[in-house]
Design an enzyme around this catalytic site. Structure first.
Site, PDB file in Angstrom:
ATOM      1  N   ARG A  30       9.367 -25.664 -11.969  1.00 62.39           N
ATOM      2  CA  ARG A  30       8.692 -24.160 -11.794  1.00 62.39           C
ATOM      3  C   ARG A  30       8.288 -23.907 -10.569  1.00 62.39           C
ATOM      4  O   ARG A  30       8.489 -22.947  -9.895  1.00 62.39           O
ATOM      5  CB  ARG A  30       7.818 -23.933 -12.870  1.00 62.39           C
ATOM      6  CG  ARG A  30       7.223 -22.481 -12.950  1.00 62.39           C
ATOM      7  CD  ARG A  30       8.361 -21.378 -12.614  1.00 62.39           C
ATOM      8  NE  ARG A  30       9.465 -21.560 -13.647  1.00 62.39           N
ATOM      9  CZ  ARG A  30      10.640 -20.873 -13.337  1.00 62.39           C
ATOM     10  NH1 ARG A  30      10.788 -20.405 -12.163  1.00 62.39           N
ATOM     11  NH2 ARG A  30      11.625 -21.107 -14.125  1.00 62.39           N
ATOM     12  N   LYS A  48       2.644  -6.543   5.440  1.00 62.71           N
ATOM     13  CA  LYS A  48       2.600  -6.366   3.836  1.00 62.71           C
ATOM     14  C   LYS A  48       3.019  -7.468   3.055  1.00 62.71           C
ATOM     15  O   LYS A  48       4.346  -7.385   2.763  1.00 62.71           O
ATOM     16  CB  LYS A  48       3.345  -4.945   3.557  1.00 62.71           C
ATOM     17  CG  LYS A  48       2.708  -4.065   4.229  1.00 62.71           C
ATOM     18  CD  LYS A  48       3.388  -2.598   4.036  1.00 62.71           C
ATOM     19  CE  LYS A  48       2.676  -1.110   4.317  1.00 62.71           C
ATOM     20  NZ  LYS A  48       3.591  -0.100   4.397  1.00 62.71           N
ATOM     21  N   LYS A  65      -2.889   2.087  15.782  1.00 62.04           N
ATOM     22  CA  LYS A  65      -2.385   3.154  14.793  1.00 62.04           C
ATOM     23  C   LYS A  65      -3.247   4.253  14.759  1.00 62.04           C
ATOM     24  O   LYS A  65      -4.312   4.515  15.504  1.00 62.04           O
ATOM     25  CB  LYS A  65      -2.652   2.438  13.438  1.00 62.04           C
ATOM     26  CG  LYS A  65      -1.535   1.119  13.344  1.00 62.04           C
ATOM     27  CD  LYS A  65      -1.773   0.409  11.934  1.00 62.04           C
ATOM     28  CE  LYS A  65      -0.995   1.284  11.080  1.00 62.04           C
ATOM     29  NZ  LYS A  65       0.568   1.181  11.159  1.00 62.04           N
ATOM     30  N   GLU A 109       1.301   3.864  17.757  1.00 62.70           N
ATOM     31  CA  GLU A 109       2.192   4.298  16.679  1.00 62.70           C
ATOM     32  C   GLU A 109       1.644   5.960  16.998  1.00 62.70           C
ATOM     33  O   GLU A 109       0.516   6.490  17.362  1.00 62.70           O
ATOM     34  CB  GLU A 109       1.356   4.069  15.424  1.00 62.70           C
ATOM     35  CG  GLU A 109       1.746   5.023  14.333  1.00 62.70           C
ATOM     36  CD  GLU A 109       1.054   4.840  12.796  1.00 62.70           C
ATOM     37  OE1 GLU A 109       1.542   3.891  12.109  1.00 62.70           O
ATOM     38  OE2 GLU A 109       0.068   5.325  12.694  1.00 62.70           O
ATOM     39  N   ASP A 129       6.346   7.029  13.862  1.00 59.46           N
ATOM     40  CA  ASP A 129       6.084   6.998  12.401  1.00 59.46           C
ATOM     41  C   ASP A 129       6.517   8.111  11.741  1.00 59.46           C
ATOM     42  O   ASP A 129       6.109   9.137  12.036  1.00 59.46           O
ATOM     43  CB  ASP A 129       4.708   6.744  12.272  1.00 59.46           C
ATOM     44  CG  ASP A 129       4.096   6.723  10.805  1.00 59.46           C
ATOM     45  OD1 ASP A 129       4.830   5.563  10.291  1.00 59.46           O
ATOM     46  OD2 ASP A 129       3.229   7.207  10.348  1.00 59.46           O
TER      47      ASP A 129
END
Length: 293
Positions: free
Chosen positions: A112, A147, A179, A209, A230
């Site tokens: 597994r 992410k 950002k 960004e 963006d």
């Protein structure tokens, strides 16, 4: 190993053995708990041997062989593992990926964990490959994001490379990415870039960004290394490419899926970041089957 497997692996990065072993050891200990695999111990004698294959059940791209092989070897050093394919190879249903032979208890106790790594990482490689194939007629590259699954980032980003993509930064410490929230607190695009330039070392790249063309123009005056565009529609992306004129690397982000990625790439941007390939890629279906002589 096939010729195609050798060719594919020659152009891929190598996962450090110590990193692989530490992760796999922890995964096995998590699965085995306090008493080990009591099912294998209850049903199989200590001298029983078995032979098995891992094969693809659906089409895709392969990643994670080293982790799967390590699971079997840590489970029982007497287990022999032979990879038939290499990470990065394209798979068709029925393609054998790996042969395993040795003590049956150890083999099944590692099954597994080995398949979890293979399925998850091959799913990321497969998803990345789908996006990369969509933009192959352009010069744009598919890149991943941060992410990722906690604890698995290095492996997931490796899988992206196996699928034909490239990596964005690995963490908060290896590049500056300014950002919208940084810009809001810092007082503007130009001032944020200037502050980053004063702080960062000469080998650290600075990306900012922007979500409007006016912000892009302001950013270009401050000379970042990369500008992230963006959530811009293709028409605006084309205009951004024209305004930039090759002065900096342009990365498109937001609203990227398999239906939109080709049009985004055709605008002339250099990079297209896709969080989905790591945070939501479906597991590739691979299975382990005992070979009955």
């Amino acid at each position: 190993m096939s010729t195609n497997a050798r060719d594919a692996s020659a152009h891929l990065p190598v996962l450090p053995g110590l990193m692989v072993e530490d992760a796999v050891r922890a995964a096995l200990l998590e699965d085995w708990g306090r008493a080990g695999d009591i099912t294998a111990q209850a049903t199989l004698g200590p001298k029983v041997s078995a032979t098995a294959v891992i094969a693809a059940r659906t089409p895709g791209r392969l990643a994670g062989l080293d982790l799967a092989a390590c699971a079997f070897r840590l489970s029982d050093p007497a287990i022999r593992v032979e990879a038939v394919k290499a990470d990065g190879d394209r798979l068709s249903p029925g393609d054998v990926v790996m042969h395993i032979a040795g003590p049956a208890r150890g083999l099944l106790s590692a099954e597994r964990v080995a398949l979890n790594y293979l399925g998850h990482l091959s799913g990321i490689a497969t998803a990345t490959g789908l996006f990369a194939d969509k933009v192959a007629h352009t010069s744009a590259r598919i890149v991943c994001t941060r992410k990722t699954t906690p604890g698995l980032r290095a492996f997931e980003k490796y899988a992206v490379r196996c699928g034909g993509g490239a990596n964005h930064r690995f963490g908060l410490d290896d590049a500056v990415l300014i950002k919208d929230n940084h810009i809001a607190v810092a007082g503007g695009v130009a001032s944020a870039i200037a502050a980053a330039r004063r702080f960062a070392g000469h080998l650290v790249r600075v990306e900012v960004e922007v979500d409007t063309l006016d912000q892009l123009r302001e950013a270009l005056e401050a000379a970042p290394d990369v500008v992230m565009l963006d959530n811009m529609a293709p028409a605006m992306l084309r205009e951004a490419v024209a305004i930039t004129g090759g002065r900096v690397t342009l990365e498109a982000s937001g609203g990227v899926n398999l239906d939109t990625v080709a049009a985004i790439a055709e605008t002339g941007v250099d990079l297209i970041s896709v969080g989905w390939i790591t945070h939501s890629a479906p597991v590739l279906d691979l299975g382990l089957d005992i070979v009955i002589a």
